[in-house]
Design a protein around this motif. Structure first.
Motif, PDB file in Angstrom:
ATOM      1  N   UNK A 105       0.821  -1.346   0.101  1.00  0.00           N
ATOM      2  CA  UNK A 105       0.048  -0.077   0.064  1.00  0.00           C
ATOM      3  C   UNK A 105       0.838   1.294   0.201  1.00  0.00           C
ATOM      4  N   UNK A 106       1.410   1.641  -1.053  1.00  0.00           N
ATOM      5  CA  UNK A 106       1.982   2.752  -1.316  1.00  0.00           C
ATOM      6  C   UNK A 106       2.076   3.237  -2.586  1.00  0.00           C
ATOM      7  N   UNK A 107       2.648   4.564  -2.845  1.00  0.00           N
ATOM      8  CA  UNK A 107       2.961   5.235  -4.152  1.00  0.00           C
ATOM      9  C   UNK A 107       4.125   6.115  -3.824  1.00  0.00           C
ATOM     10  N   UNK A 108       4.654   6.865  -4.887  1.00  0.00           N
ATOM     11  CA  UNK A 108       5.796   7.626  -4.841  1.00  0.00           C
ATOM     12  C   UNK A 108       5.951   8.631  -3.640  1.00  0.00           C
ATOM     13  N   UNK A 109       4.874   9.145  -3.484  1.00  0.00           N
ATOM     14  CA  UNK A 109       4.967  10.210  -2.375  1.00  0.00           C
ATOM     15  C   UNK A 109       4.911   9.518  -0.930  1.00  0.00           C
ATOM     16  N   UNK A 110       4.231   8.538  -0.900  1.00  0.00           N
ATOM     17  CA  UNK A 110       4.112   7.929   0.179  1.00  0.00           C
ATOM     18  C   UNK A 110       5.636   7.062   0.985  1.00  0.00           C
ATOM     19  N   UNK A 111       6.249   6.855  -0.310  1.00  0.00           N
ATOM     20  CA  UNK A 111       7.557   6.203  -0.090  1.00  0.00           C
ATOM     21  C   UNK A 111       8.587   7.318   0.097  1.00  0.00           C
ATOM     22  N   UNK A 112       8.459   8.401  -0.394  1.00  0.00           N
ATOM     23  CA  UNK A 112       9.367   9.501  -0.044  1.00  0.00           C
ATOM     24  C   UNK A 112       9.243  10.181   1.316  1.00  0.00           C
ATOM     25  N   UNK A 113       7.832  10.051   1.629  1.00  0.00           N
ATOM     26  CA  UNK A 113       7.682  10.779   3.049  1.00  0.00           C
ATOM     27  C   UNK A 113       8.357   9.905   3.946  1.00  0.00           C
ATOM     28  N   UNK A 114       8.235   8.592   3.856  1.00  0.00           N
ATOM     29  CA  UNK A 114       8.529   7.467   4.833  1.00  0.00           C
ATOM     30  C   UNK A 114      10.206   7.552   4.973  1.00  0.00           C
ATOM     31  N   UNK A 115      10.511   7.806   3.975  1.00  0.00           N
ATOM     32  CA  UNK A 115      12.342   7.805   3.662  1.00  0.00           C
ATOM     33  C   UNK A 115      12.782   9.104   4.532  1.00  0.00           C
ATOM     34  N   UNK A 116      11.850  10.268   3.951  1.00  0.00           N
ATOM     35  CA  UNK A 116      12.361  11.483   4.938  1.00  0.00           C
ATOM     36  C   UNK A 116      12.189  11.331   6.465  1.00  0.00           C
ATOM     37  N   UNK A 117      11.076  10.808   6.624  1.00  0.00           N
ATOM     38  CA  UNK A 117      10.937  10.582   8.269  1.00  0.00           C
ATOM     39  C   UNK A 117      12.085   9.687   8.801  1.00  0.00           C
ATOM     40  N   UNK A 118      12.321   8.516   8.158  1.00  0.00           N
ATOM     41  CA  UNK A 118      13.370   7.558   8.602  1.00  0.00           C
ATOM     42  C   UNK A 118      14.796   8.486   8.879  1.00  0.00           C
ATOM     43  N   UNK A 119      14.874   9.193   7.719  1.00  0.00           N
ATOM     44  CA  UNK A 119      16.128  10.168   7.818  1.00  0.00           C
ATOM     45  C   UNK A 119      16.253  10.947   9.135  1.00  0.00           C
ATOM     46  N   UNK A 120      15.227  11.662   9.453  1.00  0.00           N
ATOM     47  CA  UNK A 120      14.850  12.395  10.661  1.00  0.00           C
ATOM     48  C   UNK A 120      15.056  11.648  11.914  1.00  0.00           C
ATOM     49  N   UNK A 121      14.761  10.435  11.968  1.00  0.00           N
ATOM     50  CA  UNK A 121      15.092   9.759  13.250  1.00  0.00           C
ATOM     51  C   UNK A 121      16.612   9.208  13.310  1.00  0.00           C
ATOM     52  N   UNK A 122      17.434   9.533  12.419  1.00  0.00           N
ATOM     53  CA  UNK A 122      18.722   8.993  12.336  1.00  0.00           C
ATOM     54  C   UNK A 122      18.751   7.797  11.294  1.00  0.00           C
ATOM     55  N   UNK A 123      18.108   6.957  10.727  1.00  0.00           N
ATOM     56  CA  UNK A 123      18.388   6.002  10.087  1.00  0.00           C
ATOM     57  C   UNK A 123      19.168   6.344   8.673  1.00  0.00           C
ATOM     58  N   UNK A 124      20.046   5.468   8.545  1.00  0.00           N
ATOM     59  CA  UNK A 124      21.070   5.608   7.331  1.00  0.00           C
ATOM     60  C   UNK A 124      20.652   5.010   6.216  1.00  0.00           C
TER      61      UNK A 124
END
Length: 734
Positions: free
Chosen positions: A365-384
């Motif tokens: 259950x995703x599209x381009x924008x949802x994946x991008x947002x999840x990636x950005x949120x992960x980066x903000x938490x410190x995920x590499x």
């Protein structure tokens, strides 16, 4: 921060004469010096490590190879009395043989079965000559161990020959002296004029002396891999193997043999690991004379390999280790050997980036924008490292559900209208191609058996990677993806077994083809971190580690079950190779709810640590723990990846499972300590550490300082609160 992506001399006869000789080399032969771990005196051989000896010789009457000793380091061989021949069993069936063939009076399980042109399956392999090679040659088309520096490994090749069938067998032994590891493979060559069929071939076969043994294996199924089983070796045959086409979840190509009183840290233990990803067989037999024969090799149900004149078949390698320091001692030998002399990836001993995998958070259950947002949120938490899992590919048959799209490795245009490469210029991404060998297309490329129905498991078929054109297709497809995007991480999945094949020999040909694919891609893209997966641990074996430095350990991410799986897997495979993630609760597989800290601490025990969830769905309290968990992961991961493991308390034996990792130099350590069930009015026992320097002093969690002797002989005590509580304790030499 950066998001990282994805040959015939001396033939003799007369077995009856065996009863009148001593089956041992002379004392003068025993006294010869060692050269690089290999001692050769005439036709007596010894492979010596720092703490192990493997000794055998050529019987002067029969030309057979007779084992003298496999165990602790010795400097000579004590003569063994020749067997007294009474009853049906001839002398050949009453001795410890190195390469037991079929017929002629040895009724035990053979290591080789050759069907000759006339239909005979009797063989008579006898010593012809030998060579000693400094270093270690690679095996053709197969993963194999290697030496990095001079003195790492020395190789002995013993040439055997059957004068009646003109079949040659070369037994290749390599010794890694510093790691007490012996590696063996067998090459069979048809030097005759007719065709022969190899119906069975074991890579390693050894007869251990009189005595009682227990055998240890790893069993399981999907979502419960790596379950340790220990049972008595009784008279007769016992064993296990795989006929799935792969090493499988069901059984693992590892065998342990131990004395009945051997524990995790004390007593004699032998370990065997087959460096192979396909169908395999392990046979253990206690014969009438009390010897225990153990062998590992290709599964005879998936072999029947035809050899024409001049053709050869090489078995996979098998590693054998020995330790007087219990099961844990054997494990640590395997870990060091595999990390330094099997895994070729530059990431083998490198710290791994903390990742977030999209699967259990988003599924399809995703599209381009949802994946991008999840990636950005992960980066903000410190995920590499952000991993886009299943569902990114397929256009004619979009991979938006579980029964479509496999084999179409193009970005889905509806989800990614601009393709993947331009979509991630702001946030580079890794991608996970679902295993290209599982394909829903019905074609001549799919494995099948004539007119028999092609079994559709998970709505999938299996590409016949034995075909060179299929190998080329996979290589080209993956090269296009990896060569035209910024992907630097690939998780390579495989979600079903092989059911139908046109012939038994296809199974091994398939695996040789798959190894060619892996080797080509790994060589072509050395900067890509590859992770293996097969519905979890369905292909967690030493063969796969040659190419992929880490493997997804299990689809079961439940923290309690993962303790069992990870402890079991670590019997042979280094923690550096284990992928372990923190997932949501209630757990998808078990429905169990376990605190976030406990889940994180269990996952931190794997070399590749990460999360498999959507952070937005976490509670504020759990989400707030992520930055601290990531900081801890980055601090301890070098120890997990390169260090030595001591399993202090086993989950099957204790309510308080515990494991200690120590850095290679012994200066730093991290202790994982768990309480499973809550206790009332009952103090936890002292936990004794292992592997420390008794004379050194160690700081525990930056505060208290104790001697290594105190920590190992008295131990530490902690208080736990409730079910599923855990501690991570940092230890450093003062």
């Amino acid at each position: 921060m950066t998001l990282r992506l994805p040959s015939n001399k001396g033939l003799v006869s007369g077995l009856v004469a065996l009863a009148s000789v001593l089956l041992t080399p002379t004392a003068a032969q025993n006294a010869a010096p060692s050269t690089g771990g290999v001692v050769v005196n005439g036709t007596s051989f010894a492979l010596n490590g720092d703490h192990v000896s493997y000794r055998f010789h050529v019987d002067p009457k029969t030309g057979d190879l007779i084992n003298d000793h496999f165990g602790g380091l010795v400097t000579e061989t004590v003569p063994m009395l020749a067997p007294q021949i009474q009853g049906w069993v001839e002398g050949i069936g009453r001795v410890k043989r190195e390469f037991p063939d079929m017929g002629r009076g040895d009724f035990r399980v053979p290591a080789v079965r050759v069907k000759q042109t006339a239909g005979y399956t009797v063989s008579d392999f006898r010593y012809r000559s030998h060579d000693v090679v400094q270093g270690k040659p690679a095996l053709p088309g197969l993963p194999s161990t290697f030496g990095r520096d001079e003195g790492d490994v020395t190789t002995l090749v013993v040439h055997m020959y059957d004068n009646y069938s003109s079949v040659a067998a070369d037994l290749t032994y390599s010794i890694f002296p510093k790691l007490d590891a012996i590696v063996r493979s067998v090459n069979i060559t048809n030097e005759g004029k007719g065709n022969i069929t190899i119906e069975k071939l074991a890579s390693f076969s050894v007869d251990l002396p009189y005595g009682d043994f227990d055998m240890i294996e790893l069993k399981g199924d999907w979502a419960r891999e790596g379950m340790k089983v220990r049972r008595k070796v009784d008279y007769g045959t016992q064993g296990f193997g795989s006929t799935t086409g792969y090493s499988s979840h069901l059984h693992n190509p590892f065998l342990g043999l131990v004395a009945p009183d051997t524990t995790e840290s004390r007593g004699e233990a032998w370990g065997f690991s087959l460096i192979y990803t396909g169908s395999f067989a392990v046979d253990v037999e206690r014969g009438s004379q009390g010897f225990t024969r153990a062998m590992l090799g290709l599964n005879p149900y998936h072999l029947s390999w035809n050899l024409g004149p001049g053709e050869s078949l090489t078995s996979p390698e098998c590693v054998a280790t020995y330790s007087e320091n219990g099961i844990g001692g054997v494990s640590r030998l395997f870990h060091r050997l595999f990390r330094n002399h099997l895994m070729k990836s530059k990431f083998a001993v490198a710290p791994r980036p903390v990742l977030l995998n999209s699967w259990e958070g988003l599924f399809f259950d995703y599209n381009e924008s949802r994946i991008y947002n999840l990636a950005q949120e992960s980066a903000e938490l410190g995920v590499k490292l952000f991993v886009l899992d299943d569902g990114w590919f397929g256009n004619e048959y979009p991979r938006v559900i579980d029964n479509a799209g496999l084999g179409d490795w193009q970005a889905n245009k509806d989800r990614f209208p601009n393709g993947l490469a331009p979509s991630w210029t702001k946030s580079p991404l890794s991608r996970r191609p679902t295993h290209p060998r599982s394909c829903s297309l019905v074609s001549d490329w799919a494995l099948h058996a004539g007119d028999y129905p092609r079994t559709l498991t998970r709505s999938e078929l299996v590409l016949n990677v034995a075909l060179p054109e299929v190998q080329d297709f996979i290589i080209a497809s993956l090269s296009d993806i990896l060569g035209n995007t910024s992907v630097t991480y690939v998780k390579w999945d495989n979600n079903r077994a092989i059911h139908e094949m046109p012939s038994d020999s296809v199974a091994h040909a398939y695996m040789l083809g798959l190894y060619r694919v892996f080797d080509t891609l790994m060589t072509r893209f050395p900067d890509v971190l590859f992770e293996g997966c097969a519905s979890g641990g369905g292909r967690f074996d030493a063969g796969i580690l040659q190419y992929f430095p880490q493997v997804w350990t299990s689809d079961d991410t439940d923290a309690l079950m993962r303790i069992y799986t990870q402890f079991g897997t670590s019997l042979v495979y280094p923690p550096s190779s284990m992928g372990a993630h923190v997932s949501v609760v209630p757990n998808q597989q078990t429905g169990r709810t376990i605190p976030f800290s406990f889940r994180s601490h269990v996952a931190l025990m794997g070399g590749s640590f990460g999360f498999e969830l959507d952070p937005a769905e976490l509670s504020d309290a759990d989400r707030a723990q992520i930055p601290g968990i990531i900081k801890l992961a980055e601090e301890i991961n070098p120890i997990i990846v390169k260090g030595d493991l001591w399993r202090l308390n086993l989950p099957e034996d204790s309510n308080w499972p515990a494991a200690l990792y120590l850095s290679e130099d012994g200066n730093k350590g991290v202790l994982f300590y768990f309480q499973v069930r809550s206790t009332v009015d009952q103090p936890t026992p002292y936990l004794r550490l292992q592997g420390l320097d008794p004379a050194a002093r160690y700081t525990v969690n930056g505060t208290d300082t104790y001697s290594g002797a105190t920590l190992m002989r008295m131990g530490l005590q902690y208080r736990f609160k409730g079910e599923y509580d855990s501690k991570v304790v940092l230890i450093e030499k003062a």
